[in-house]
Design a protein around this motif. Structure first.
Motif, short mmCIF file in Angstrom:
data_model
loop_
_atom_site.label_atom_id
_atom_site.label_comp_id
_atom_site.label_asym_id
_atom_site.label_seq_id
_atom_site.Cartn_x
_atom_site.Cartn_y
_atom_site.Cartn_z
N ILE A 1 4.47 8.29 -8.44
CA ILE A 1 4.53 7.28 -9.50
C ILE A 1 5.81 6.45 -9.36
CG2 ILE A 1 4.78 6.98 -12.01
CD1 ILE A 1 2.89 9.45 -12.30
N ARG A 2 6.91 7.16 -9.08
CA ARG A 2 8.20 6.48 -8.91
C ARG A 2 8.11 5.47 -7.75
NH1 ARG A 2 12.09 6.43 -5.72
NH2 ARG A 2 11.33 8.13 -4.42
N ILE A 3 7.54 5.90 -6.64
CA ILE A 3 7.41 5.01 -5.47
C ILE A 3 6.57 3.77 -5.82
CG2 ILE A 3 6.57 4.81 -3.09
CD1 ILE A 3 7.05 7.82 -2.76
N CYS A 4 5.48 3.99 -6.53
CA CYS A 4 4.60 2.86 -6.92
C CYS A 4 5.37 1.84 -7.75
CB CYS A 4 3.41 3.36 -7.73
SG CYS A 4 2.17 4.18 -6.74
N ARG A 5 6.12 2.34 -8.72
CA ARG A 5 6.83 1.43 -9.62
C ARG A 5 7.94 0.68 -8.88
NH1 ARG A 5 7.12 5.60 -14.70
NH2 ARG A 5 4.96 5.31 -15.37
N GLU A 6 8.69 1.41 -8.07
CA GLU A 6 9.83 0.79 -7.38
C GLU A 6 9.39 -0.25 -6.35
OE1 GLU A 6 12.47 3.70 -5.76
OE2 GLU A 6 13.07 4.42 -7.74
N LEU B 1 0.69 3.18 -14.10
CA LEU B 1 0.52 2.13 -15.10
C LEU B 1 0.57 2.68 -16.53
CD1 LEU B 1 -2.31 -0.02 -13.42
CD2 LEU B 1 0.17 -0.21 -13.16
N TYR B 2 1.20 3.84 -16.68
CA TYR B 2 1.29 4.48 -18.01
C TYR B 2 2.75 4.74 -18.35
CZ TYR B 2 0.74 8.16 -21.57
OH TYR B 2 0.82 8.92 -22.71
N VAL C 1 0.82 -1.21 0.00
CA VAL C 1 0.00 0.00 0.00
C VAL C 1 0.86 1.26 0.00
CG1 VAL C 1 -1.73 1.30 1.34
CG2 VAL C 1 -1.83 -1.22 1.25
N LEU C 2 0.47 2.23 -0.82
CA LEU C 2 1.07 3.56 -0.75
C LEU C 2 0.11 4.49 -0.02
CD1 LEU C 2 3.16 5.79 -1.47
CD2 LEU C 2 1.89 6.12 -3.61
N ALA D 1 -4.02 10.81 -9.73
CA ALA D 1 -3.05 11.02 -10.81
C ALA D 1 -1.92 9.99 -10.70
CB ALA D 1 -2.49 12.44 -10.76
N ILE D 2 -1.52 9.69 -9.47
CA ILE D 2 -0.48 8.67 -9.27
C ILE D 2 -1.00 7.31 -9.74
CG2 ILE D 2 0.85 7.41 -7.53
CD1 ILE D 2 0.79 10.10 -5.87
N ALA D 3 -2.25 7.01 -9.40
CA ALA D 3 -2.86 5.73 -9.78
C ALA D 3 -2.87 5.55 -11.30
CB ALA D 3 -4.28 5.64 -9.22
N ALA D 4 -3.15 6.64 -12.01
CA ALA D 4 -3.18 6.57 -13.47
C ALA D 4 -1.77 6.53 -14.06
CB ALA D 4 -3.94 7.77 -14.04
N GLY D 5 -0.90 7.34 -13.48
CA GLY D 5 0.46 7.45 -14.01
C GLY D 5 1.31 6.22 -13.79
#
Lengths: 387, 387
Positions: free
Chosen positions: A81-86, A112-113, A33-34, A106-110
């Motif tokens: 977005i960086r945190i989500c991916r890492e 996975l883009y 979770v973020l 915006a993070i949720a959309a970004g």
């Protein structure tokens, strides 16, 4: 009435102590979770601690992104977005008001883009997938807790833009009025103005024969007006806080625009003002909306008469329709003033230096609004009326 | 305001010509479709043909169950369940009003249940799974198009009972006002009474501080009152039909009971009356509701005063609260009468023969209602007042 689709996939979980459902609500989506939040108030009042305990109890791994700004910034979104991916994040939990929720969307959309998340705000790309998100709301204002829209600011280019998708509806929103008991008066006022402005954008429409939508809109306005005053008189009034919250959610959860062509020009103009000056959205709206009203009311006089009579209880005997409509508009402005909101741009330190630029940006994709179509000259005129 | 959850998973697709989306809306669920409908009116007015063409265009295999009764019967539901099982049905499409939709819901639940579908109405079993269903609405009345409830009648035992589940929300409901232009006056009236009664059940509550829910309820009532008269004056009035339909959907889609303890006693009593006499639900409600009001209004006088003033515009000067409240109740009864609805049981051929039985059945699971808790003696008194 126009044709429409109404489909809202957010589960609204409303009331004191509903945080107890947090683990159960997140469970279906995963355990990485973020947590997204703003300043220190959620720590000060113990909410942060409660959330961490619930997440720990469900065995979640938690990353954090704090310091979301009142007008959330693209750079902050990119950090998220960086945190989500890492960290291969599976679920985003936003704790805060509309800005925090919008950043989370915006993070949720970004996340996975492949491209730049800003693309979604300028029509360069359409959101095809998004991480699931949930919210713990701490402010009655934007209604972002029950819709798929987000507003993000690009500080470098001084632009404030919107993105939206059915995929960005929160899976759940926990709305506990006790979290809003500590909201300071000025933020409470900005929230009230924001809610009322959302209603105005959808209520002042040229679409004929929408009596139910009108009554719902008027009901939200009357509820906000009554309970806004109660909250400012006593910040600890749970019932009044609850009523404000529910009104705020309904103002933007898809109920009002069913079958109606909404306007949204004033929001576009306000975004240009606050993109340059970084004033709170609610302050910009309190200044601009009564002046938009004065500029456009003759385009459908009877709607403004209805507004004056039903919302402000304006006495009609011996008055022209024009007088009645204007009285309703002045009542709106007086109410904002009584709440302590600013009534002209000068009050918040804004002069006409950037009016040209604001007007140009406002109409960059073409004329705005539907109640009255506004061109650059119209936007300039409304800004001048607001000085 | 109480705590609550609001989560409505039905996609409402509203407006003229929306049937064009039918194939696309069913597609995700499968191609073996059971069509459920009532009498011949959908054939007479061409809707049946349109639906068959759309289903054929999407390559669907179609089974049919027609002849659903106004108070849909358990035996008919069981026939539908048999068809589903024998044909491995994947999706149920209901075309009609609330009775047809309710039958489709009961079939959807029963088809995937090993026991007797009646179990769901008597608390012997909880719905764990159901076939997906969609609706094409042809009558403004029950609101069943956007909720998870169904009412079924067991003719053998003369019982009318409710079942409900989140799993029974239609996946979509297509609401096209043109389908209701041919609804006869008496059915239109029963629908109007039904919608208003749904609002009453949720509006007359003891829960304090629910201003937004109150305004929404009053908004629905005012819309129905105005547009009901318009429709009866001109059955072809598209806008008025559309407004009635939207009001009917909102009266029962979960908006009104958020945070409110609703009543529902009058519906329980009416179900006992129409289970024995098979009169239309709307007629039973038109007779019983004003008498329930007269019997209970003193339990929260100020709510009935608010109702009288806001909905019926009752002048208050020089009157006691009691007088104002009663005037609102009489206005309700007069409106029903003006529409042509019956106002006493005698008018529909019902005497006191079965009052004892009705009262016993109504309270078989304990006292009913919340605005005022009703015991057997109270139910008898309301039935007597309704003679």
């Amino acid at each position: 009435m126009n044709g429409f689709e109404l489909y809202n996939t957010t589960r609204l979980v409303f009331g004191e102590g509903k945080i107890d459902k947090l683990g159960e609500l997140i469970q279906p989506f995963g355990k990485r979770v973020l947590l997204v939040y703003g300043g220190g108030s959620i720590k000060k009042f113990g909410l942060y601690e409660q959330v961490k305990n619930k997440l720990s109890a469900m065995g979640a791994t938690v990353e954090e992104l704090s310091g979301i700004e009142p007008n959330p910034r693209l750079s902050t979104v990119n950090e998220g977005i960086r945190i989500c991916r890492e960290n291969d994040i599976q679920f985003i939990l936003a704790i805060g008001g509309g800005s925090v929720i919008d950043a989370a969307k915006a993070i949720a959309a970004g996340a996975l883009y492949d491209g730049d998340v800003w693309d979604f705000t300028i029509g360069k790309a359409v959101i095809q997938q998004a991480l699931p998100l949930g919210t713990l709301l701490t402010l009655a204002a934007t209604g972002s807790e029950m819709n798929g829209g987000a507003v993000i600011t690009n500080l470098e280019t001084k632009q404030k833009r919107t993105m939206g998708s059915k995929l960005l509806y929160p899976k759940f929103s926990i709305v506990d009025p006790t979290y809003t008991l500590t909201v300071p008066a000025n933020q409470t006022v900005n929230g009230i103005v924001d809610i009322m402005s959302h209603v105005f954008e959808q209520y002042f429409s040229q679409t004929p024969s929408t009596p139910l939508q009108d009554r719902f809109a008027e009901g939200i306005l009357l509820t906000v007006i009554e309970n806004g005053e109660r909250v400012l008189a006593n910040s600890q009034d749970y019932d009044a806080r609850a009523n404000l919250l529910l009104a705020g959610t309904y103002a933007m959860n898809g109920t009002l625009p069913t079958g109606v062509t909404a306007d949204w020009a004033t929001h576009v103009i306000e975004h240009e003002v606050s993109a340059i000056y970084d004033i709170p959205h609610g302050e910009g709206l309190a200044i601009l909306f009564p002046n938009w009203m004065k500029y456009v009311y003759k385009e459908r006089l009877e709607k403004f008469v209805q507004y004056a009579v039903r919302v402000w209880n304006v006495e009609t005997t011996g008055k022209t329709e024009d007088e009645i409509a204007l009285e309703g508009i002045y009542a709106t402005q007086s109410y904002f003033k009584k709440l302590g909101a600013p009534t002209c741009l000068g009050e918040v330190g804004i002069d006409n230096t950037y009016f040209e630029r604001m007007a140009n940006e406002a109409v960059q994709f073409g004329k705005i609004g539907n109640f009255k179509k506004l061109y650059k000259e119209d936007v300039l005129r409304i800004l001048e009326l607001s000085m």
